[in-house]
Design a protein around this motif. Sequence first.
Motif, PDB file in Angstrom:
ATOM      1  N   UNK A  51      -2.757   5.033   0.199  1.00 52.57           N
ATOM      2  CA  UNK A  51      -4.507   5.003   0.894  1.00 52.57           C
ATOM      3  C   UNK A  51      -4.021   4.481   2.196  1.00 52.57           C
ATOM      4  N   UNK A  52      -4.710   5.102   2.816  1.00 52.63           N
ATOM      5  CA  UNK A  52      -4.399   3.878   4.623  1.00 52.63           C
ATOM      6  C   UNK A  52      -5.446   3.390   5.236  1.00 52.63           C
ATOM      7  N   UNK A  53      -5.930   2.269   5.598  1.00 52.53           N
ATOM      8  CA  UNK A  53      -7.383   1.823   6.125  1.00 52.53           C
ATOM      9  C   UNK A  53      -7.018   0.873   7.228  1.00 52.53           C
ATOM     10  N   UNK A  54      -7.625   1.310   8.234  1.00 53.99           N
ATOM     11  CA  UNK A  54      -7.937  -0.942   9.274  1.00 53.99           C
ATOM     12  C   UNK A  54      -7.627  -1.909   8.663  1.00 53.99           C
ATOM     13  N   UNK A  55      -7.439  -2.964   8.850  1.00 54.31           N
ATOM     14  CA  UNK A  55      -8.158  -3.788   8.644  1.00 54.31           C
ATOM     15  C   UNK A  55      -8.856  -4.622   8.669  1.00 54.31           C
ATOM     16  N   UNK A  56     -10.039  -4.048   9.572  1.00 52.95           N
ATOM     17  CA  UNK A  56     -11.131  -4.527   9.993  1.00 52.95           C
ATOM     18  C   UNK A  56     -11.714  -2.853  10.522  1.00 52.95           C
ATOM     19  N   UNK A  57     -12.461  -2.577   9.012  1.00 51.21           N
ATOM     20  CA  UNK A  57     -13.244  -2.054   9.248  1.00 51.21           C
ATOM     21  C   UNK A  57     -14.380  -1.411   8.495  1.00 51.21           C
ATOM     22  N   UNK A  58     -15.697  -0.440   9.099  1.00 54.50           N
ATOM     23  CA  UNK A  58     -16.933  -0.450   7.752  1.00 54.50           C
ATOM     24  C   UNK A  58     -16.724   0.973   8.033  1.00 54.50           C
ATOM     25  N   UNK A  59     -18.359   1.167   6.496  1.00 54.29           N
ATOM     26  CA  UNK A  59     -18.782   2.565   6.301  1.00 54.29           C
ATOM     27  C   UNK A  59     -17.543   3.403   5.885  1.00 54.29           C
ATOM     28  N   UNK A  60     -16.612   3.320   5.504  1.00 57.83           N
ATOM     29  CA  UNK A  60     -15.392   4.459   5.579  1.00 57.83           C
ATOM     30  C   UNK A  60     -15.072   4.839   5.740  1.00 57.83           C
ATOM     31  N   UNK A  61     -14.967   4.113   7.369  1.00 61.91           N
ATOM     32  CA  UNK A  61     -14.018   4.845   8.739  1.00 61.91           C
ATOM     33  C   UNK A  61     -12.921   5.007   8.812  1.00 61.91           C
ATOM     34  N   UNK A  62     -11.634   5.321   8.630  1.00 63.51           N
ATOM     35  CA  UNK A  62     -10.855   6.013   8.954  1.00 63.51           C
ATOM     36  C   UNK A  62     -10.077   5.896   8.156  1.00 63.51           C
ATOM     37  N   UNK A  63     -10.747   5.698   6.569  1.00 66.83           N
ATOM     38  CA  UNK A  63      -9.679   5.435   5.713  1.00 66.83           C
ATOM     39  C   UNK A  63      -9.622   7.081   5.179  1.00 66.83           C
ATOM     40  N   UNK A  64      -7.995   6.907   4.927  1.00 62.23           N
ATOM     41  CA  UNK A  64      -7.432   7.943   4.396  1.00 62.23           C
ATOM     42  C   UNK A  64      -6.234   8.620   3.230  1.00 62.23           C
ATOM     43  N   UNK A  65      -5.907   9.309   2.800  1.00 59.91           N
ATOM     44  CA  UNK A  65      -4.468   9.180   2.203  1.00 59.91           C
ATOM     45  C   UNK A  65      -3.784   9.481   3.207  1.00 59.91           C
ATOM     46  N   UNK A  66      -2.441   9.026   2.921  1.00 61.42           N
ATOM     47  CA  UNK A  66      -1.604   9.920   3.052  1.00 61.42           C
ATOM     48  C   UNK A  66       0.171   9.790   2.200  1.00 61.42           C
ATOM     49  N   UNK A  67       1.167  10.234   3.046  1.00 64.77           N
ATOM     50  CA  UNK A  67       2.168  10.255   2.522  1.00 64.77           C
ATOM     51  C   UNK A  67       3.678   9.903   3.190  1.00 64.77           C
ATOM     52  N   UNK A  68       4.615   9.154   3.267  1.00 70.93           N
ATOM     53  CA  UNK A  68       5.337   8.764   4.047  1.00 70.93           C
ATOM     54  C   UNK A  68       6.131  10.263   4.584  1.00 70.93           C
ATOM     55  N   UNK A  69       5.997  11.240   4.268  1.00 70.90           N
ATOM     56  CA  UNK A  69       6.145  13.039   4.087  1.00 70.90           C
ATOM     57  C   UNK A  69       5.407  13.716   5.420  1.00 70.90           C
ATOM     58  N   UNK A  70       4.889  13.159   6.196  1.00 71.27           N
ATOM     59  CA  UNK A  70       4.038  13.537   6.680  1.00 71.27           C
ATOM     60  C   UNK A  70       4.707  12.946   7.841  1.00 71.27           C
ATOM     61  N   UNK A  71       5.334  12.087   7.951  1.00 70.11           N
ATOM     62  CA  UNK A  71       5.810  11.732   9.015  1.00 70.11           C
ATOM     63  C   UNK A  71       7.445  11.719   9.479  1.00 70.11           C
ATOM     64  N   UNK A  72       8.258  12.210  10.524  1.00 71.96           N
ATOM     65  CA  UNK A  72       9.704  12.188  10.478  1.00 71.96           C
ATOM     66  C   UNK A  72      10.099  11.607   9.708  1.00 71.96           C
ATOM     67  N   UNK A  73       9.794  10.143  10.178  1.00 71.53           N
ATOM     68  CA  UNK A  73      10.943   8.947   9.953  1.00 71.53           C
ATOM     69  C   UNK A  73       9.702   8.049   9.092  1.00 71.53           C
ATOM     70  N   UNK A  74      10.652   6.922   8.762  1.00 67.81           N
ATOM     71  CA  UNK A  74       9.882   5.911   8.515  1.00 67.81           C
ATOM     72  C   UNK A  74       9.104   5.362   9.930  1.00 67.81           C
TER      73      UNK A  74
END
Length: 360
Positions: free
Chosen positions: A156-179
């Motif tokens: 799960x990826x969250x902004x350090x400061x956030x509210x109302x569930x904004x920008x909370x998402x699930x990800x995998x490293x495979x979504x990116x070309x590299x680390x």
Amino acid sequence: MLRNLRRKIYKKIRFKSWYRKAYYYHRKEHEMDEIIAKYKTPEEMQDKKYMRKLRRDMIRSLFKYGSYYSEYFLFGYEGKDAEYRNSFITEGIRLSYYPRMNQRKNTDLLENKYRTYKKFQDMYKREIIRVKKNEEPTEENLKKLEEFAERHKTYVVKPVYAAFGNSVRTETLSMYESVEEAHKRYRKYGAVIEELIEQGEEMARIHAGSVNTLRIPTAIIKDENGDPKIQLFHPSLRMGRGDSFVDNFSAGGVSALIDPETGVIYTDGADKKGHSFECHPDSGIRFKGFQIPQWDEAVAMVKEAAMMIPDNHYCGWDLAYSAQHGWCMVEANCTAQMGAMQMVTKEGRKAELEALIAQM
């Protein structure tokens, strides 16, 4: 320099009701009809005389009672008298209560999701790392992210400061070309990266697609001997809908109120569009009578957490039910919203909150 000055000014005025009302009026000036359309029929929208009267009343309610335009409908303000309208803790006035209950240092602590995790680490019962804003892509930082992603394929990826569930998402490293590419994305604004919670079967029954959470507000008051006592303030269960990963009420979820003594849901569910549900629209599970599993353990956890910051008298704690570990903390909310606890039953909680503050 200008940005820092604006930030300082904002921190000083953000809790002021006049600022909240004026800012909302300015921001939503051209969206009023769009909001009204969510709650009114096309026939009503075409009645020009009715619409002029409705808009005037909504604006008047914003500046007099602090009710945002959606709250006007969700609290049932139309046709109601001043006493009824004034009984609600609206978004326009909500933040003004927190300086009366909580010290500023604790607000800063609990609004930062990673600092909150470090404070209550044992209650989170899962691994969490942070990528700082503008953090350098050093070998050590890249290795930390890569090793975390190896241990937790989906996270799960969250902004350090956030509210109302904004920008909370699930990800995998495979979504990116590299680390390196992933790290570049996360360090742009800063991110808290969490091990995914595997929801326990008892709570997954009500909606398996989201991690359904408890919102348990605690108020630290004084008993008859002047000793600290913790009182729960209208706890609720929040559930997602459809394929939404987020259960948040402000992000389309459904909320129902829980009896603080028994842990049994005693209301129907409601969403922020004004809909009411006897059963969850996806699972068909009936809300009234649903027993929250291991309720006593959840209550014990939030009471222990509340006492770890005793000069912070009010906080909303979010807990999830993990298949491996039982109840675990999701996050703390030192400026927790109070809309759901009022919208579900159309009952204002202002007098109750004032009574608690008088005992703090």
